[in-house]
Write a protein that holds these residues in place. Structure first.
Motif, short mmCIF file in Angstrom:
data_model
loop_
_atom_site.label_atom_id
_atom_site.label_comp_id
_atom_site.label_asym_id
_atom_site.label_seq_id
_atom_site.Cartn_x
_atom_site.Cartn_y
_atom_site.Cartn_z
N GLY A 44 0.80 -1.21 0.00
CA GLY A 44 0.00 0.00 0.00
C GLY A 44 0.84 1.27 0.00
N GLU A 45 2.15 1.12 -0.16
CA GLU A 45 3.03 2.29 -0.19
C GLU A 45 2.65 3.20 -1.36
OE1 GLU A 45 7.72 3.45 -1.02
OE2 GLU A 45 7.11 1.35 -0.82
N ILE A 46 2.53 4.50 -1.08
CA ILE A 46 2.16 5.46 -2.12
C ILE A 46 3.33 5.67 -3.07
CG2 ILE A 46 1.52 7.86 -2.57
CD1 ILE A 46 -0.08 7.82 0.02
N LEU A 47 3.06 5.49 -4.37
CA LEU A 47 4.08 5.63 -5.40
C LEU A 47 3.99 6.96 -6.13
CD1 LEU A 47 3.72 2.05 -6.94
CD2 LEU A 47 5.40 2.81 -5.24
N ASP A 48 2.76 7.41 -6.38
CA ASP A 48 2.58 8.63 -7.16
C ASP A 48 1.11 9.04 -7.09
OD1 ASP A 48 3.17 10.79 -8.75
OD2 ASP A 48 3.63 9.63 -10.55
N ARG A 49 0.84 10.26 -7.50
CA ARG A 49 -0.55 10.72 -7.63
C ARG A 49 -0.68 11.43 -8.97
NH1 ARG A 49 -1.74 12.38 -2.81
NH2 ARG A 49 -3.46 10.95 -2.33
N LEU A 50 -1.62 10.98 -9.77
CA LEU A 50 -1.86 11.56 -11.09
C LEU A 50 -2.95 12.61 -10.96
CD1 LEU A 50 -1.99 8.19 -13.10
CD2 LEU A 50 0.02 9.49 -12.34
N SER A 51 -2.63 13.85 -11.27
CA SER A 51 -3.57 14.96 -11.08
C SER A 51 -4.21 15.36 -12.40
CB SER A 51 -2.86 16.15 -10.45
OG SER A 51 -1.78 16.57 -11.27
N GLY A 52 -5.17 16.28 -12.31
CA GLY A 52 -5.82 16.80 -13.50
C GLY A 52 -6.80 15.84 -14.14
N LEU A 53 -7.35 14.92 -13.36
CA LEU A 53 -8.33 13.94 -13.87
C LEU A 53 -9.64 14.17 -13.13
CD1 LEU A 53 -5.88 10.92 -13.89
CD2 LEU A 53 -6.78 12.09 -15.91
N GLU A 54 -10.52 14.93 -13.73
CA GLU A 54 -11.70 15.41 -13.03
C GLU A 54 -12.74 14.33 -12.80
OE1 GLU A 54 -14.97 19.06 -13.20
OE2 GLU A 54 -13.61 18.71 -14.89
N ALA A 55 -13.14 14.20 -11.52
CA ALA A 55 -14.28 13.36 -11.11
C ALA A 55 -14.22 11.96 -11.71
CB ALA A 55 -15.60 14.04 -11.48
N ILE A 56 -13.07 11.30 -11.56
CA ILE A 56 -12.92 9.96 -12.12
C ILE A 56 -13.62 8.95 -11.21
CG2 ILE A 56 -11.32 8.16 -12.84
CD1 ILE A 56 -11.33 10.69 -14.59
N HIS A 57 -14.67 8.31 -11.76
CA HIS A 57 -15.34 7.21 -11.08
C HIS A 57 -14.91 5.88 -11.68
CE1 HIS A 57 -18.92 9.17 -8.80
NE2 HIS A 57 -17.92 10.03 -8.91
N GLY A 58 -14.81 5.84 -13.00
CA GLY A 58 -14.47 4.61 -13.70
C GLY A 58 -13.01 4.61 -14.14
N LEU A 59 -12.28 3.55 -13.79
CA LEU A 59 -10.89 3.41 -14.24
C LEU A 59 -10.65 1.95 -14.56
CD1 LEU A 59 -8.12 4.85 -14.59
CD2 LEU A 59 -7.57 4.07 -12.29
N ALA A 60 -10.08 1.68 -15.73
CA ALA A 60 -9.89 0.30 -16.15
C ALA A 60 -8.58 0.13 -16.89
CB ALA A 60 -11.05 -0.15 -17.04
N GLY A 61 -8.06 -1.09 -16.85
CA GLY A 61 -6.88 -1.48 -17.58
C GLY A 61 -6.88 -2.99 -17.69
N ALA A 62 -5.83 -3.56 -18.27
CA ALA A 62 -5.70 -5.00 -18.39
C ALA A 62 -4.22 -5.34 -18.40
CB ALA A 62 -6.38 -5.50 -19.67
#
Length: 352
Positions: A44-62
């Protein structure tokens, strides 16, 4: 023993020993904080924070896919559209051509307008912003990385995005209040829960049409598919029930009475255990799928989104009421740690 024999023996032992899985990364959308938090999946160590992404509810990858796909729940002015920052080293002409607005005729005119942001999964840089018809709740990426979809609860359908050309491909109507989406292992179909009429839709993404609707309870929401694509497990949020759907026959084969308002859902690595977040009852519930036996553990307050961490024996669960994510052991169902976040933890993605 000679040095050569010793070196050979050590090499053979190294090959025979079980490999140690490298830690992965979990991406946590922070909703109203307009950011995505990156944490190490084991600690759970924090690696980074990506900013400028407004009101993100859905996030997906594979795993192995080139892109992450983030959907905004905020609608924008249709006339203003969207601007994408120019990557360093790219000419203004090339940037304008690459980020040209889609043909407005392809977007339903009677719906709102929102943004799906495509991020490079390796560098996490924004490579494209794509206009879609209305606020996005959840997103999904196909296992082969060719397609993405976004659900539009107010629009009764999904957007299909071509990840090879980074373009909006079209809109498919599925049913009232589409909520969650999961791709089949073959990547040719996507399954979508429609909370408004109690159905699970199957969509042919290549050709862009609805192939069938399956009746599932009263208000299906979160969804997870088995690895072989033969079964879907669905949380009926307000009903306090979870369902197993046989996708070949299109029938509900098991119903699990849990109680309370449910939310996130996930499967263990070997798929013998189903995990469900009991948001209104402050519980994490597990179901042994072979016996139907249920176990529960207190997780307070308001366990919300849930994702299992592959090959780790852990899962992460966000709280709807407090800015945090729990790291939970799948066997003991106890929280071994907490991650402080900003905003609210929505659709989390665990990648190797």
């Amino acid at each position: 023993m000679t040095f050569l024999k010793l070196a050979t023996t050590v090499s053979m032992l190294a090959l025979a020993a079980p490999s140690v899985a490298l830690a992965g990364t979990v991406f946590i959308p922070e909703g109203s904080a307009n950011s995505v938090l990156m944490v190490e999946s084991e600690t759970g160590e924090i690696l980074d924070r990506l900013s400028g992404l407004e009101a993100i509810h859905g996030l997906a990858g594979a795993p192995g896919a080139k892109y992450l796909v983030a959907g905004s729940f905020t609608e924008i002015d249709r006339e203003e559209g969207v601007a994408t920052p120019k990557p360093s080293g790219m000419s203004e002409d090339d940037h304008a051509a690459h980020h040209a607005k889609p043909d407005k005729g392809a977007l339903p005119e009677d719906m709102g307008l929102s943004i799906v942001t495509i991020l490079d999964a390796g560098t996490r840089e924004i490579v494209q912003r794509i206009e879609v018809p209305g606020a996005v709740h959840h997103t999904a990426v196909s296992p082969d990385g060719r397609f993405a979809v976004a659900t539009h609860p107010a629009g009764d359908g999904i957007s299909v995005i071509d990840l090879e050309t980074l373009t909006y491909r079209g809109f498919v109507q599925t049913g009232p209040m589409p909520n969650y989406a999961e791709f089949a292992p073959e990547s040719d179909r996507v399954f979508v829960t429609n909370t408004g009429n109690g159905t699970l839709s199957e969509v042919d993404v290549e050709n862009g049409y609805l192939t069938r609707n399956i009746r599932v309870g009263e208000g299906p929401e979160h969804l997870v598919l088995s690895a072989n694509g033969m079964a879907a497990f669905i949380a009926g949020s307000d009903e306090g029930k979870a369902y197993r759907v046989d996708l070949k026959s299109g029938t509900v084969t098991d119903t699990f009475d849990i109680g309370g308002e449910l939310h996130g859902i996930g499967l263990s690595d070997r798929e013998g255990v189903l995990f469900i977040a009991g948001k209104s009852t402050d519980r994490l519930v597990s179901i042994d799928l072979a016996t139907g036996k249920q176990r529960e553990a207190n997780l307070s307050p308001a366990p919300y989104h849930l994702t299992t961490i592959p090959n780790s024996g852990k899962l992460m669960v966000s709280s709807r009421s407090e800015p945090k994510v729990w790291i939970v052991d799948q066997n003991s169902m106890t929280a071994s740690g907490e991650i402080a976040i900003l905003g609210e933890g929505h659709q989390m993605v665990a990648l190797p």
